[in-house]
Design a protein around this motif. Structure first.
Motif, short mmCIF file in Angstrom:
data_model
loop_
_atom_site.label_atom_id
_atom_site.label_comp_id
_atom_site.label_asym_id
_atom_site.label_seq_id
_atom_site.Cartn_x
_atom_site.Cartn_y
_atom_site.Cartn_z
N SER A 1 0.83 -1.21 0.00
CA SER A 1 0.00 0.00 0.00
C SER A 1 0.87 1.26 0.00
N LYS A 2 0.29 2.32 -0.51
CA LYS A 2 1.01 3.57 -0.76
C LYS A 2 1.70 4.13 0.48
N ASP A 3 1.01 4.09 1.61
CA ASP A 3 1.62 4.67 2.82
C ASP A 3 2.89 3.92 3.23
N LEU A 4 2.92 2.62 2.99
CA LEU A 4 4.12 1.85 3.33
C LEU A 4 5.26 2.15 2.36
N VAL A 5 4.93 2.22 1.10
CA VAL A 5 5.94 2.53 0.08
C VAL A 5 6.60 3.87 0.39
N GLU A 6 5.79 4.83 0.78
CA GLU A 6 6.33 6.16 1.10
C GLU A 6 7.28 6.12 2.30
N GLU A 7 6.89 5.39 3.32
CA GLU A 7 7.77 5.29 4.50
C GLU A 7 9.05 4.56 4.15
N GLN A 8 8.94 3.52 3.35
CA GLN A 8 10.14 2.77 2.96
C GLN A 8 11.09 3.65 2.16
N LYS A 9 10.54 4.51 1.32
CA LYS A 9 11.38 5.43 0.54
C LYS A 9 12.16 6.34 1.49
N LYS A 10 11.47 6.84 2.49
CA LYS A 10 12.14 7.73 3.47
C LYS A 10 13.26 6.98 4.20
N VAL A 11 12.99 5.74 4.58
CA VAL A 11 13.99 4.94 5.29
C VAL A 11 15.19 4.69 4.37
N GLN A 12 14.89 4.32 3.15
CA GLN A 12 15.94 4.00 2.19
C GLN A 12 16.90 5.17 2.00
N GLU A 13 16.36 6.36 1.96
CA GLU A 13 17.19 7.55 1.72
C GLU A 13 17.96 8.02 2.94
N ALA A 14 17.52 7.62 4.11
CA ALA A 14 18.09 8.19 5.33
C ALA A 14 19.45 7.59 5.71
N ASP A 15 20.31 8.44 6.23
CA ASP A 15 21.56 7.98 6.84
C ASP A 15 21.35 7.72 8.33
N LEU A 16 20.42 8.44 8.91
CA LEU A 16 20.15 8.33 10.35
C LEU A 16 18.65 8.32 10.59
N LEU A 17 18.19 7.35 11.38
CA LEU A 17 16.79 7.28 11.79
C LEU A 17 16.71 7.66 13.27
N ILE A 18 15.94 8.69 13.56
CA ILE A 18 15.72 9.04 14.97
C ILE A 18 14.27 8.73 15.32
N PHE A 19 14.08 7.99 16.41
CA PHE A 19 12.73 7.69 16.88
C PHE A 19 12.48 8.53 18.13
N GLN A 20 11.51 9.43 18.04
CA GLN A 20 11.23 10.35 19.15
C GLN A 20 9.85 10.04 19.70
N PHE A 21 9.79 9.65 20.98
CA PHE A 21 8.50 9.22 21.54
C PHE A 21 8.53 9.21 23.06
N PRO A 22 7.36 9.24 23.66
CA PRO A 22 7.26 9.01 25.11
C PRO A 22 7.20 7.51 25.35
N LEU A 23 7.93 7.01 26.31
CA LEU A 23 7.89 5.58 26.63
C LEU A 23 6.49 5.23 27.14
N PHE A 24 5.87 4.25 26.54
CA PHE A 24 4.56 3.74 26.98
C PHE A 24 4.80 2.30 27.42
N TRP A 25 4.62 1.97 28.66
CA TRP A 25 4.71 0.59 29.11
C TRP A 25 6.03 -0.07 28.70
#
Lengths: 226, 226
Positions: free
Chosen positions: A81-105
């Motif tokens: 699906s389109k939303d996954l393809v778009e996210e994969q494109k972003k991942v593919q291009e990135a040198d660094l992935l930062i995950f920013q979130f509040p810890l839940f459980w």
């Protein structure tokens, strides 16, 4: 400079402390000349559920639905699906992935776990014998940046905060071949003084200034459990 | 006999091995005279995202949305959304919670993580100084029953499967005061013979026959990391 960064961000409120950490990261990295992309999951109303909807067109086996098999097959024929393809494109291009979130459980919020479940499919992020140091997303770095509800002391009394990083850092990023930088933890921003909060924001900016010189951690049981 | 069991189930396909494990559990426990309730998350299209929609009516602080605070306040005034109230009722009534799911990325599928994030709110599952052995869901048992993609050997080469149980068993269940029974892991059902699969199903039935005699694990770092 010239590096590409994807920030996957999971907080509902731009005025939150997580929102400030995101803003700071975008500003500092952009100032350095990096190209920064943000996936603001709540704002995108990102779908966390792994369902048949992620496959466009026919199923490989419509008699018995298996998500892992179906997304693998769909990936190979360009049928995700389109939303996954778009996210994969972003991942593919990135040198660094930062995950920013509040810890839940002791983990990620479900919306971010859903991003992992749905975006990092077989064929894209790993494959039959391509995992860990042989994973398909090599030459990328990752960094888990999160806030907690409880204080540092509270976490320390019941083991180490590193224990809960095992599934995220090792089980996901390392499995895909992504190298892992030291996590960035802001403890209990809701329960500290305004001054302390400002210090935490400054510390994040400072860290990002030299982020490209950092060495990844050794993502093995020793780092987590000593 | 007379005991109440809630099975929270997260698989898309009734014909799957997880589906068989669920069916077996419902049959065996019902035969024992237990009252069994199933939350079939995919079938319910359960919402995993923690958003403002979980609060009915006015917000405590509409200037800056904080999910934990808002759901806590909403819980106290009876203002949580209907789907959450229903799940909480099921949890409240249960003597045993069984979580049945395929392991996704060393953890629960997002839809099940969303159940944890949204159902176990402050005031209901824990409170200010009411956590761990003082948690609000005491006198309940829990059991994580899951399948893996990888074989037992594959998990063993990179540390212990118990490592990944820390956030789920300790960080969630123990935090709420729920006692934890030994997990039930079916390794790689997709990659073993039909005969072996049948053995695994039989082993689950057998275990359930004496489930009420089991002693909970000692949910401390020692159990997980030795």
């Amino acid at each position: 400079p010239g590096k590409k960064v994807l920030i996957v961000y999971a907080h509902q409120e731009p005025k939150s402390f997580n929102g400030s950490l995101l803003k700071i990261a975008v500003e500092e990295l952009t100032k350095q000349g990096c190209r920064v992309t943000v996936s603001d999951l709540y704002a995108m109303q990102f779908e966390p559920r792994a369902t048949r909807n992620d496959i466009v067109g026919h199923l490989h086996n419509s008699e018995e639905f298996n998500y892992a098999t179906e997304t693998w097959e769909a990936y190979k024929r360009g049928g995700l699906s389109k939303d996954l393809v778009e996210e994969q494109k972003k991942v593919q291009e990135a040198d660094l992935l930062i995950f920013q979130f509040p810890l839940f459980w002791f983990s990620m919020p479900a919306i971010l776990k859903g991003w992992m479940d749905r975006v990092l499919v077989q064929g894209f992020a790993y494959d039959l014998s391509k995992s860990y140091d042989g994973g398909l997303l090599q030459d990328k770095l990752s960094l888990f940046s999160f806030t907690t509800g409880g204080t540092k002391e509270k976490y320390a009394t019941r083991g180490d905060v590193r224990y809960l990083l095992w599934p995220m850092q090792h089980g996901i990023m390392h499995f895909c071949g992504v190298k892992v930088l030291e996590p960035h933890v802001c403890y209990a921003p809701k329960h500290v003084s305004e001054e302390k909060r400002k210090e935490m924001l400054t510390a994040w900016t400072q860290r990002l200034k030299t982020i490209w010189k950092e060495e990844p951690i050794n993502c093995s049981p020793e780092w987590y459990f000593k």
